[in-house]
Design an enzyme around this catalytic site. Structure first.
Site, PDB file in Angstrom:
ATOM      1  N   LYS A 283       0.834  -1.201   0.000  1.00  0.00           N
ATOM      2  CA  LYS A 283       0.000   0.000   0.000  1.00  0.00           C
ATOM      3  C   LYS A 283       0.874   1.259   0.000  1.00  0.00           C
ATOM      4  O   LYS A 283       2.036   1.211   0.431  1.00  0.00           O
ATOM      5  CB  LYS A 283      -0.878   0.027   1.266  1.00  0.00           C
ATOM      6  CG  LYS A 283      -1.967  -1.018   1.335  1.00  0.00           C
ATOM      7  CD  LYS A 283      -2.748  -0.874   2.631  1.00  0.00           C
ATOM      8  CE  LYS A 283      -3.861  -1.901   2.729  1.00  0.00           C
ATOM      9  NZ  LYS A 283      -4.953  -1.659   1.770  1.00  0.00           N
ATOM     10  N   ARG A 357     -10.520 -11.223   1.620  1.00  0.00           N
ATOM     11  CA  ARG A 357     -11.416 -12.235   1.035  1.00  0.00           C
ATOM     12  C   ARG A 357     -10.769 -13.615   1.034  1.00  0.00           C
ATOM     13  O   ARG A 357     -11.456 -14.641   1.078  1.00  0.00           O
ATOM     14  CB  ARG A 357     -11.834 -11.817  -0.370  1.00  0.00           C
ATOM     15  CG  ARG A 357     -10.726 -11.768  -1.402  1.00  0.00           C
ATOM     16  CD  ARG A 357     -11.054 -10.902  -2.600  1.00  0.00           C
ATOM     17  NE  ARG A 357     -11.021  -9.479  -2.257  1.00  0.00           N
ATOM     18  CZ  ARG A 357     -11.282  -8.507  -3.119  1.00  0.00           C
ATOM     19  NH1 ARG A 357     -11.574  -8.790  -4.374  1.00  0.00           N
ATOM     20  NH2 ARG A 357     -11.225  -7.243  -2.736  1.00  0.00           N
TER      21      ARG A 357
END
Length: 505
Positions: A283, A357
């Protein structure tokens, strides 16, 4: 902080600050003025005459008793606006701003004069106990601040030691509403503390310990699976995401059997990424500190288990939390890797920053072991959901309209609102992989939906709802009874959902 209910009047209750409510309607404002000015030597009338107080929504007037019969130091009068336009949320917000004002005045004890319910019930259409619960929750939740690491006492919030809601006539319904509010607020504080804590305080091991301690204290079972047990189960998603971290993963299993005679069993699943660097797909540095809150779904699940157990609701509930950090290192999983999950489905890793996920895939697969009545998962899953809905609504996806409608109803009541987004079959093509059963990202478009479609592949045929709380769990600024940072969203929503289920038993 102690939350309590007592019988009393504005003259008999002792407190640093008494909060009282008024509508802006001329006749109702006049009634309030006549009642209070007996103790205020005309202060309120003077304010109104000067145009400095009109009773508008969230408008405040701080008044000081001149009559020695009053035991309170001050009265904080808060406006509710026009009676015809009152809603439960407007009442909550007005109560919240008044409570914060009392706190800013260094009040250690706050007393709230219970308003005349007859002026509200035709507009709000809620039971007296929930009306009382809402007032209590708004006041207590507004007073939260994560300041345990501040060493400068001047920067810390003045600690309110007691919130006392009082009424002239004793009421068991009000008392019950406040009892429930006390438990719910404690659970929300718990979730907020877990989410706001830095990643060097809350990581998989300490998150698991928090769940274990809660279970021991409040009477629900907690089992924590360590890495060897996770490996034995074949949870390749959780293990892969964990592979870059020096801190081992945990899989937290919580069970509460409030209705042993029933075959119904609900499973709630929370994403437990205790820090998300993005892994190899790193990130940007700006905002990465907020990723300590990427376990807000896990926090909500653990806190909901606590609240349901304390409320002794007649439901059977399982909470599952896959917990890990997502870190870059020489051993980290990589784009292009293919992972085998708990149920055997394979995942092509397109981006290591779509890790939530992947760990939920194992947890949702594990949830099928319980043959659940329904599965509900909560996750700070996608920035795309924040783009779509902002900070004011949780994205809701699912395969069962009845379940979704029940959650939506609970959301409207608590004001932890959810908004449905589609899970049409056409979106499946966006996460199609040439080399595995599914790919973990779907490209630029419909990011929140493709994430939900990914999860759907791991829930079998069981009723399921996915709540993307990326916007509602991590707030960029403070609101009336929600702090900047971890909001604890999901706890009040789920508790209300399970209370509704309990009433149908």
């Amino acid at each position: 902080m102690k939350l309590k209910y007592s019988k009393g009047t504005i003259t008999t209750v002792k407190a640093d600050s008494i909060i009282s409510f008024t509508f802006s309607d001329e006749n109702l404002l006049k009634e309030t003025t006549n009642r209070l000015d007996k103790f205020l030597n005309g202060q309120l009338n003077a304010l109104i005459s000067a145009g400095d107080f009109k009773g508008k929504e969230k408008e405040l007037a701080v008044l000081y008793p001149t009559n020695s019969t009053m035991k309170a130091k001050r009265i904080i009068l808060v406006g509710l606006g026009e009676r015809d336009k009152i809603t439960l949320e407007k009442l909550r917000r007005s109560c919240a701003v008044a409570s914060k004002k009392a706190q800013s005045l260094k009040s250690e004890t706050i007393a709230i004069e219970f308003p005349d319910y007859s002026l509200f019930k035709d507009k709000i259409n809620e039971t007296l106990d929930y009306f009382a619960q809402s007032i209590a929750e708004a006041s207590v939740l507004a007073l939260y601040k994560f300041d345990k690491y501040l060493t400068d006492e001047e920067k810390k919030n003045k600690k309110v030691k007691e919130v006392n809601i009082f009424s002239e006539k004793e009421s068991n319904e009000i008392k019950e509403g406040i009892r429930v509010a006390d438990i719910v607020c404690s659970a929300v504080y718990f979730a907020r503390d877990l989410a706001n804590a830095p990643a060097n305080e809350i990581y998989p091991e300490t998150l698991a310990k928090a769940a274990v301690n809660s279970g021991k204290k409040y009477g629900y079972k907690v089992k924590v699976l360590d890495k060897p047990e996770i490996e034995k189960l074949g949870m390749g998603g959780l293990l892969a995401v964990n592979s870059g971290s020096s801190k081992p993963p945990k899989f937290i299993i919580m069970e509460y059997n409030g209705n042993p005679r029933s075959n119904e069993r609900y499973v709630i699943v929370g994403k437990g990424i205790t820090f998300d660097s993005g892994g190899i797909s790193l990130k940007p540095a700006q905002g990465m500190d907020e990723m300590k809150m990427d376990m807000s779904g896990a926090a909500a699940v653990i806190a909901t288990m606590e609240a349901v157990a304390r409320l002794k609701l007649p439901v059977n509930l399982v909470g599952l939390v896959p917990a890990t950090e997502n870190m870059p290192s020489g051993s980290a999983y990589k784009p292009g890797d293919i992972l085998k999950t708990y149920i055997g489905k394979t995942i092509e890793v397109d981006n290591t920053d779509a890790e939530g996920r992947i760990i939920l895939a194992d947890a949702l697969g594990y949830a099928q072991r319980y043959k659940p009545t329904a599965i509900i998962d909560l996750a700070t899953l996608t920035g795309a959901c924040v783009v779509a809905l902002g900070y004011f609504a949780t994205g809701m996806f699912g395969n069962d309209e009845k379940l979704m409608e029940e959650i939506k109803k609970a959301g409207e009541k608590t004001y932890e609102r959810v908004w449905p987004l589609p899970t049409w079959d056409e979106y499946d093509q966006l996460i199609k992989s040439d080399v595995a059963d599914v790919k973990n990202t779907g490209g630029r478009w419909a990011g929140a939906i493709t994430a939900a479609k990914f999860l759907q592949k791991f829930v079998g045929n069981y009723p399921w709802v996915h709540l993307d709380i990326a916007g509602t769990a991590m707030l960029d600024k403070e609101y009336d009874y929600q702090p900047k940072g971890g909001s604890g969203v999901g706890v009040r929503l789920l508790v209300e959902f399970f209370r509704n289920k309990s009433k149908k038993k």
